[in-house]
Design an enzyme around this catalytic site. Structure first.
Site, PDB file in Angstrom:
ATOM      1  N   PRO A 196       0.821  -1.216   0.000  1.00 42.47           N
ATOM      2  CA  PRO A 196       0.000   0.000   0.000  1.00 42.47           C
ATOM      3  C   PRO A 196       0.856   1.268   0.000  1.00 42.47           C
ATOM      4  O   PRO A 196       1.858   1.351   0.715  1.00 42.47           O
ATOM      5  CB  PRO A 196      -0.804  -0.113   1.294  1.00 42.47           C
ATOM      6  CG  PRO A 196       0.033  -0.963   2.194  1.00 42.47           C
ATOM      7  CD  PRO A 196       0.780  -1.911   1.300  1.00 42.47           C
ATOM      8  N   ARG A 224       8.024   4.084   2.548  1.00 36.37           N
ATOM      9  CA  ARG A 224       8.861   5.197   3.004  1.00 36.37           C
ATOM     10  C   ARG A 224      10.315   4.937   2.645  1.00 36.37           C
ATOM     11  O   ARG A 224      10.741   3.783   2.576  1.00 36.37           O
ATOM     12  CB  ARG A 224       8.703   5.450   4.493  1.00 36.37           C
ATOM     13  CG  ARG A 224       9.019   4.252   5.352  1.00 36.37           C
ATOM     14  CD  ARG A 224       8.413   4.382   6.720  1.00 36.37           C
ATOM     15  NE  ARG A 224       7.055   3.853   6.659  1.00 36.37           N
ATOM     16  CZ  ARG A 224       6.356   3.467   7.701  1.00 36.37           C
ATOM     17  NH1 ARG A 224       6.866   3.549   8.896  1.00 36.37           N
ATOM     18  NH2 ARG A 224       5.149   3.002   7.573  1.00 36.37           N
ATOM     19  N   ARG A 246       4.579 -12.580   2.073  1.00 37.33           N
ATOM     20  CA  ARG A 246       4.543 -12.604   0.608  1.00 37.33           C
ATOM     21  C   ARG A 246       5.340 -13.798   0.097  1.00 37.33           C
ATOM     22  O   ARG A 246       6.314 -14.216   0.712  1.00 37.33           O
ATOM     23  CB  ARG A 246       5.096 -11.293   0.054  1.00 37.33           C
ATOM     24  CG  ARG A 246       4.144 -10.138   0.376  1.00 37.33           C
ATOM     25  CD  ARG A 246       4.788  -8.797   0.172  1.00 37.33           C
ATOM     26  NE  ARG A 246       3.879  -7.733   0.524  1.00 37.33           N
ATOM     27  CZ  ARG A 246       3.807  -7.181   1.739  1.00 37.33           C
ATOM     28  NH1 ARG A 246       4.587  -7.618   2.707  1.00 37.33           N
ATOM     29  NH2 ARG A 246       2.956  -6.202   1.971  1.00 37.33           N
TER      30      ARG A 246
END
Length: 126
Positions: A36, A41, A72
């Site tokens: 997302p 960052r 993942r």
């Protein structure tokens, strides 16, 4: 998540503009649909104390670490790692074409029980 952390030798300071790199990295990881935007960052940390190889003044180094949350698939992590390294090497091409630089990259997966964060930015991107 994810976090991009660049460590670089001080002798690269005047040669690097990190914003285009960060933009490309952010756009890529978000395009996978697995990360997302509100959690991405990046930061760059200049290393004033370093030594590369035999210590020549014109030798430089840059290391990129990508930290992601657990869960993942290995296939996705391999694909992301390869593409991130490709983006990094392309961005570093003006440096490596004109001098000596060690470039390294590592993708690390953080343990879900040992990672803590609070992020109120996610809501802006829903």
């Amino acid at each position: 998540m994810p976090h991009f952390i660049v460590e670089y030798s001080a002798n690269l300071e005047s040669k690097l503009d990190f914003q285009p790199l960060f933009k490309a990295l952010h756009e890529y990881v978000v395009s996978t649909g697995e990360f997302p935007l509100g959690g991405v960052r990046s930061r760059a940390i200049r290393c004033d104390d370093y030594r590369v190889a035999d210590g020549r003044d014109d030798f430089s180094m840059l290391n990129l670490t990508l930290k992601i949350g657990q869960g993942r698939s290995l296939e996705l992590r391999e694909e992301v790692a390869k593409n991130v390294f490709d983006i990094l090497c392309e961005w570093m091409k003006p440096i490596t074409d004109n001098g000596y630089c060690q470039i390294s990259f590592e993708l690390t997966e953080l343990h879900p029980v040992l990672k803590f964060n609070k992020n109120n930015i996610h809501g802006l991107f829903k």
